[in-house]
Design an enzyme around this catalytic site. Structure first.
Site, PDB file in Angstrom:
ATOM      1  N   GLN A 154       4.000  10.843   1.840  1.00  0.00           N
ATOM      2  CA  GLN A 154       4.595  10.745   3.180  1.00  0.00           C
ATOM      3  C   GLN A 154       5.872   9.885   3.155  1.00  0.00           C
ATOM      4  O   GLN A 154       6.096   9.053   4.036  1.00  0.00           O
ATOM      5  CB  GLN A 154       3.576  10.182   4.175  1.00  0.00           C
ATOM      6  CG  GLN A 154       2.527  11.195   4.607  1.00  0.00           C
ATOM      7  CD  GLN A 154       3.115  12.352   5.427  1.00  0.00           C
ATOM      8  OE1 GLN A 154       4.166  12.228   6.047  1.00  0.00           O
ATOM      9  NE2 GLN A 154       2.434  13.489   5.406  1.00  0.00           N
ATOM     10  N   SER A 155       6.706  10.090   2.155  1.00  0.00           N
ATOM     11  CA  SER A 155       7.917   9.272   2.021  1.00  0.00           C
ATOM     12  C   SER A 155       8.981   9.632   3.066  1.00  0.00           C
ATOM     13  O   SER A 155       9.374  10.788   3.183  1.00  0.00           O
ATOM     14  CB  SER A 155       8.502   9.479   0.625  1.00  0.00           C
ATOM     15  OG  SER A 155       9.812   8.975   0.557  1.00  0.00           O
ATOM     16  N   ASN A 156       9.452   8.614   3.763  1.00  0.00           N
ATOM     17  CA  ASN A 156      10.567   8.800   4.700  1.00  0.00           C
ATOM     18  C   ASN A 156      11.881   8.930   3.948  1.00  0.00           C
ATOM     19  O   ASN A 156      12.794   9.609   4.388  1.00  0.00           O
ATOM     20  CB  ASN A 156      10.666   7.608   5.656  1.00  0.00           C
ATOM     21  CG  ASN A 156       9.372   7.389   6.402  1.00  0.00           C
ATOM     22  OD1 ASN A 156       8.916   8.258   7.125  1.00  0.00           O
ATOM     23  ND2 ASN A 156       8.756   6.224   6.199  1.00  0.00           N
TER      24      ASN A 156
END
Ligand SMILES: *Cc1c(COP(=O)(O)O)cnc(C)c1O
Length: 336
Positions: free
Chosen positions: A75-77
């Protein structure tokens, strides 16, 4: 120090607003809490990586890259903002996603940031936890290069001296806004992870002699490790800007009391912070970073670490897109 000496692609919506959080401040009974809205940088739901990418992607373009690679958690921004920036420049984007939580639910693995990465046309490979992800990425990049691509790789979080320039700039921007509003800032607080944000901010603040203490709330590493890592990058960033010696080791302060079980695992205090910001201010935090930063801020306020008359600026580093990957951690049943 003169930032326009460095190539930059202007894509972020700047300056981001600096706003007073009246209801949250009243709820906590002082200090005055202000928020720097770096969740509103404008690129694909915003966030702090956009400022770093303005400098990194300019370098990629100068090097003639047709493909950009980076890596991050599922879930990397950072991965999301990189895919969006690459789309805007007409570059391919290939990323490595590290499974740091072991969550098997559909939303975590396919919704939120992952969904948006795919919308921007990025392709990804997954990796298990605990590898040297930057090294893994270079192996894949070399394969793509052998096949004829011109690949520009970006380290996790965009946290090198080039990326940190984006947060040197943010320090200038914030101080300028505070001066315009006659706002005396006593403290700045934000979530710290891959270190580029804190390193850039401290270099900017120190170079301007702002005399404002900066506190990074760690989302992963223990205090000592985080501070050493931030310091190392701050020294490199200062050197790149030609102002060696501007940052001292004791300017770097991190607090790792709010990490919980580890990176990417929501905490109870973080969920409480998300609800408080949402219900009192209409602002969305994220479960991995800004909620832990805010949980630290709220707890320190409750413990009396700040004076009631202080004005504290919380830098909102973004991340709300990952809320949709973390829906199972929110229990709304008790509200029915
Ligand atoms: C990456 C990130 C951070 C941490 O910034 P670093 O520069 O990696 O320390 C904080 N908040 C959000 C939402 C992020 O995506």
């Amino acid at each position: 120090m003169h930032l326009s000496r460095f190539p930059r692609l202007r894509l972020a919506h700047l300056p981001t607003p600096l706003e007073y959080l009246k209801r949250l401040s009243e709820e906590l009974g002082g200090p005055e809490i202000w928020i720097k809205r770096d969740d509103c940088t404008g690129l694909s739901t915003g966030g702090n990586k956009t400022r770093k990418l303005e400098f990194l992607m300019a370098e990629a373009q100068i090097q003639g890259a047709d493909t950009v690679m980076t890596q991050g958690a599922v879930q990397s921004n950072h991965v999301r903002q990189t895919s969006a920036f690459a789309a805007k420049l007409g570059m391919k984007c290939h990323v490595l996603l590290e499974d740091r939580t072991g969550y098997t639910d559909d939303n975590y693995n396919h919704n939120g940031n992952v969904f948006i990465d795919l919308l921007h046309g990025a392709t990804y490979e997954k990796r298990g936890p605990g590898l040297d992800m930057n090294a893994e990425m270079e192996v894949v990049a070399d394969k793509l290069r052998d096949a004829g691509s011109n690949v520009y790789t970006i380290v996790g979080g965009g946290s090198n001296a080039t990326g940190a320039l984006g947060y040197v700039d943010c320090a200038f921007e914030l101080l300028h806004q505070a001066n315009d509003k006659d706002l005396v800032v006593d403290h700045i607080v934000h979530a710290t992870g891959s270190t580029g944000t804190q390193a850039g901010l401290i270099v900017g603040l120190k170079a301007m002699n702002a005399n404002i203490p900066l506190l990074g709330i760690s989302v992963r590493a223990p205090k000592e490790t985080q501070e050493e890592n931030v310091y190392k990058l701050a020294v490199e960033t200062a050197s790149k800007l030609g102002c060696d010696g501007v940052v001292n080791r004791d300017d770097i302060v991190a607090n790792s009391d709010y990490v919980g079980k580890g990176y990417g695992f929501p905490t109870e205090a973080g969920i409480e912070a998300i609800k408080m910001f949402a219900e009192l201010e209409g602002i969305l935090l994220d479960p991995v970073y800004s909620s832990k930063g805010a949980a630290g801020l709220i707890d320190l306020i409750r413990k009396g670490s700040f004076k009631k008359s202080d004005r504290v600026v919380f830098i909102h580093t973004g991340g709300s897109a990952s809320l949709f990957g973390y829906t199972k951690h929110f229990d709304f049943a008790d509200k029915a």
